[in-house]
Design a protein around this motif. Structure first.
Motif, PDB file in Angstrom:
ATOM      1  N   MET A  66       0.823  -1.206   0.000  1.00 62.35           N
ATOM      2  CA  MET A  66       0.000   0.000   0.000  1.00 62.35           C
ATOM      3  C   MET A  66       0.859   1.259   0.000  1.00 62.35           C
ATOM      4  SD  MET A  66      -2.852  -1.342   2.714  1.00 62.35           S
ATOM      5  CE  MET A  66      -3.767   0.196   2.835  1.00 62.35           C
ATOM      6  N   ALA A  67       1.950   1.248   0.774  1.00 60.06           N
ATOM      7  CA  ALA A  67       2.838   2.415   0.813  1.00 60.06           C
ATOM      8  C   ALA A  67       3.461   2.667  -0.557  1.00 60.06           C
ATOM      9  CB  ALA A  67       3.927   2.206   1.865  1.00 60.06           C
ATOM     10  N   ALA A  68       3.938   1.603  -1.196  1.00 61.87           N
ATOM     11  CA  ALA A  68       4.544   1.754  -2.520  1.00 61.87           C
ATOM     12  C   ALA A  68       3.514   2.232  -3.543  1.00 61.87           C
ATOM     13  CB  ALA A  68       5.154   0.424  -2.962  1.00 61.87           C
ATOM     14  N   SER A  69       2.307   1.673  -3.480  1.00 63.56           N
ATOM     15  CA  SER A  69       1.262   2.045  -4.436  1.00 63.56           C
ATOM     16  C   SER A  69       0.836   3.498  -4.258  1.00 63.56           C
ATOM     17  CB  SER A  69       0.048   1.127  -4.272  1.00 63.56           C
ATOM     18  OG  SER A  69       0.405  -0.220  -4.468  1.00 63.56           O
ATOM     19  N   ALA A  70       0.677   3.928  -2.997  1.00 67.18           N
ATOM     20  CA  ALA A  70       0.293   5.316  -2.745  1.00 67.18           C
ATOM     21  C   ALA A  70       1.392   6.278  -3.187  1.00 67.18           C
ATOM     22  CB  ALA A  70      -0.023   5.511  -1.262  1.00 67.18           C
ATOM     23  N   THR A  71       2.647   5.860  -3.039  1.00 73.46           N
ATOM     24  CA  THR A  71       3.753   6.686  -3.522  1.00 73.46           C
ATOM     25  C   THR A  71       3.686   6.853  -5.033  1.00 73.46           C
ATOM     26  OG1 THR A  71       5.186   5.974  -1.699  1.00 73.46           O
ATOM     27  CG2 THR A  71       6.263   6.889  -3.652  1.00 73.46           C
ATOM     28  N   VAL A  72       3.426   5.759  -5.736  1.00 77.44           N
ATOM     29  CA  VAL A  72       3.304   5.821  -7.197  1.00 77.44           C
ATOM     30  C   VAL A  72       2.109   6.683  -7.595  1.00 77.44           C
ATOM     31  CG1 VAL A  72       2.910   4.467  -9.290  1.00 77.44           C
ATOM     32  CG2 VAL A  72       4.450   3.607  -7.518  1.00 77.44           C
ATOM     33  N   PHE A  73       1.018   6.572  -6.839  1.00 74.20           N
ATOM     34  CA  PHE A  73      -0.133   7.445  -7.065  1.00 74.20           C
ATOM     35  C   PHE A  73       0.296   8.907  -7.014  1.00 74.20           C
ATOM     36  CE2 PHE A  73      -4.072   4.813  -6.346  1.00 74.20           C
ATOM     37  CZ  PHE A  73      -4.795   5.395  -7.366  1.00 74.20           C
ATOM     38  N   GLY A  74       1.059   9.243  -5.974  1.00 74.86           N
ATOM     39  CA  GLY A  74       1.527  10.615  -5.833  1.00 74.86           C
ATOM     40  C   GLY A  74       2.387  11.050  -7.002  1.00 74.86           C
ATOM     41  N   VAL A  75       3.268  10.163  -7.454  1.00 73.63           N
ATOM     42  CA  VAL A  75       4.108  10.470  -8.614  1.00 73.63           C
ATOM     43  C   VAL A  75       3.243  10.714  -9.845  1.00 73.63           C
ATOM     44  CG1 VAL A  75       5.839   9.529 -10.191  1.00 73.63           C
ATOM     45  CG2 VAL A  75       6.101   9.220  -7.716  1.00 73.63           C
ATOM     46  N   TYR A  76       2.228   9.869 -10.019  1.00 71.42           N
ATOM     47  CA  TYR A  76       1.316  10.017 -11.160  1.00 71.42           C
ATOM     48  C   TYR A  76       0.659  11.397 -11.153  1.00 71.42           C
ATOM     49  CZ  TYR A  76      -2.986   9.458 -13.871  1.00 71.42           C
ATOM     50  OH  TYR A  76      -4.021   9.638 -14.750  1.00 71.42           O
ATOM     51  N   PHE A  77       0.117  11.795  -9.985  1.00 68.36           N
ATOM     52  CA  PHE A  77      -0.540  13.094  -9.903  1.00 68.36           C
ATOM     53  C   PHE A  77       0.464  14.238 -10.015  1.00 68.36           C
ATOM     54  CE2 PHE A  77      -4.099  10.773  -7.776  1.00 68.36           C
ATOM     55  CZ  PHE A  77      -5.076  11.147  -8.676  1.00 68.36           C
ATOM     56  N   ARG A  78       1.669  14.038  -9.496  1.00 73.25           N
ATOM     57  CA  ARG A  78       2.691  15.087  -9.582  1.00 73.25           C
ATOM     58  C   ARG A  78       3.060  15.363 -11.038  1.00 73.25           C
ATOM     59  NH1 ARG A  78       4.915  18.939 -10.032  1.00 73.25           N
ATOM     60  NH2 ARG A  78       6.680  19.830  -8.904  1.00 73.25           N
ATOM     61  N   ILE A  79       3.101  14.317 -11.838  1.00 73.25           N
ATOM     62  CA  ILE A  79       3.479  14.466 -13.241  1.00 73.25           C
ATOM     63  C   ILE A  79       2.329  15.003 -14.082  1.00 73.25           C
ATOM     64  CG2 ILE A  79       4.161  13.196 -15.320  1.00 73.25           C
ATOM     65  CD1 ILE A  79       5.691  11.283 -13.484  1.00 73.25           C
ATOM     66  N   THR A  80       1.126  14.495 -13.823  1.00 74.63           N
ATOM     67  CA  THR A  80       0.000  14.807 -14.709  1.00 74.63           C
ATOM     68  C   THR A  80      -0.864  15.957 -14.224  1.00 74.63           C
ATOM     69  OG1 THR A  80      -1.407  13.166 -13.598  1.00 74.63           O
ATOM     70  CG2 THR A  80      -0.131  12.430 -15.511  1.00 74.63           C
ATOM     71  N   VAL A  81      -0.901  16.194 -12.897  1.00 77.67           N
ATOM     72  CA  VAL A  81      -1.726  17.274 -12.349  1.00 77.67           C
ATOM     73  C   VAL A  81      -0.835  18.128 -11.457  1.00 77.67           C
ATOM     74  CG1 VAL A  81      -3.866  17.856 -11.146  1.00 77.67           C
ATOM     75  CG2 VAL A  81      -3.673  15.671 -12.348  1.00 77.67           C
ATOM     76  N   PRO A  82      -0.096  19.078 -12.022  1.00 76.60           N
ATOM     77  CA  PRO A  82       0.909  19.802 -11.259  1.00 76.60           C
ATOM     78  C   PRO A  82       0.370  20.783 -10.246  1.00 76.60           C
ATOM     79  CG  PRO A  82       0.752  20.680 -13.484  1.00 76.60           C
ATOM     80  CD  PRO A  82      -0.095  19.440 -13.446  1.00 76.60           C
ATOM     81  N   SER A  83      -0.889  21.188 -10.356  1.00 78.80           N
ATOM     82  CA  SER A  83      -1.432  22.147  -9.398  1.00 78.80           C
ATOM     83  C   SER A  83      -2.736  21.637  -8.835  1.00 78.80           C
ATOM     84  CB  SER A  83      -1.663  23.508 -10.062  1.00 78.80           C
ATOM     85  OG  SER A  83      -2.567  23.393 -11.137  1.00 78.80           O
ATOM     86  N   PRO A  84      -3.087  22.016  -7.579  1.00 77.64           N
ATOM     87  CA  PRO A  84      -4.296  21.518  -6.943  1.00 77.64           C
ATOM     88  C   PRO A  84      -5.546  22.066  -7.577  1.00 77.64           C
ATOM     89  CG  PRO A  84      -3.291  23.203  -5.585  1.00 77.64           C
ATOM     90  CD  PRO A  84      -2.346  22.940  -6.719  1.00 77.64           C
ATOM     91  N   SER A  85      -6.639  21.339  -7.383  1.00 77.40           N
ATOM     92  CA  SER A  85      -7.932  21.732  -7.929  1.00 77.40           C
ATOM     93  C   SER A  85      -8.835  22.212  -6.826  1.00 77.40           C
ATOM     94  CB  SER A  85      -8.578  20.537  -8.642  1.00 77.40           C
ATOM     95  OG  SER A  85      -9.919  20.813  -8.946  1.00 77.40           O
TER      96      SER A  85
END
Length: 210
Positions: A66-85
């Motif tokens: 779960m920790a590794a998956s959530a980290t990858v989730f964060g990377v995904y959003f960091r790359i594709t969604v650079p600013s908060p909504s």
């Protein structure tokens, strides 16, 4: 039960449909079937192997996945969604374009997160809860655990949007990743292995002087 919900599982389940849409799974019912199938398969797997592997090792493996998956989730959003909504879910004002080459990463990380949860931190806390409390306190203690579980589920779901605004979507998932790592540390340090032990032996474990 605190750590079970603090992992962010309810927030991820709430956001699952949007993740699948970003990955071109436009049929929300198909997303529900996929998520449900993963949960059923790996919860059944946990039920089959729990008495062979032990509770503690499954909790540790589950938390690490779960920790590794959530980290990858964060990377995904960091790359594709650079600013908060400021909308009801992350990424609404900065959507991932259809057919984004990293869309598979979102689907894969979500699948592994749910797999990890279903393998350990989903079913096992309920089992361990029924084993570690002495009979004289089992009713009150179990009730307190259930109350904590649902209270945390409510808070995580309610505050998820505020967290994505405050920390950004990727920061929120990295926070969940950190919580999952705390799950692992807590399990290693504090959770006894109850595999193959009677209720009397488990109670004696907690009565031993530290």
């Amino acid at each position: 039960m605190f750590f079970q919900q603090a992992s962010g599982i309810n927030a991820l389940m709430f956001y699952a449909e949007t993740i699948f849409e970003d990955a071109n799974f436009k049929d929300s019912s198909a997303a529900t079937v996929i998520v449900g199938s993963i949960q059923v398969i790996f919860t059944a797997t946990a039920a089959l192997i729990i008495d062979k592997t032990g509770r503690k090792i499954l909790l540790v493996i589950s938390g690490m996945i779960m920790a590794a998956s959530a980290t990858v989730f964060g990377v995904y959003f960091r790359i594709t969604v650079p600013s908060p909504s400021n909308s009801s879910h992350p990424g609404a004002e900065h959507p991932v374009e259809e057919g984004h080459p990293l869309a598979w990463l979102a689907v894969l990380s979500m699948s592994f997160f749910i797999m990890g949860f279903a393998l350990g931190w989903g079913p096992i806390p309920w089992l361990v809860m029924s084993e570690i409390f002495p009979l004289r306190a089992r009713g009150i203690a179990s009730g307190a655990c259930v109350l904590t579980n649902w209270l945390m589920a409510f808070l995580v779901t309610k505050e998820f949007h505020d967290l994505t605004v405050l920390l950004t979507p990727y920061g929120t998932f990295w926070l969940f990743s950190s919580t999952c790592l705390l799950n692992v540390i807590f399990t290693i340090v504090c959770v006894p292995e109850t595999k193959g032990k009677s209720l009397e032996e488990i109670e004696a474990h907690f009565r031993r002087p530290r």
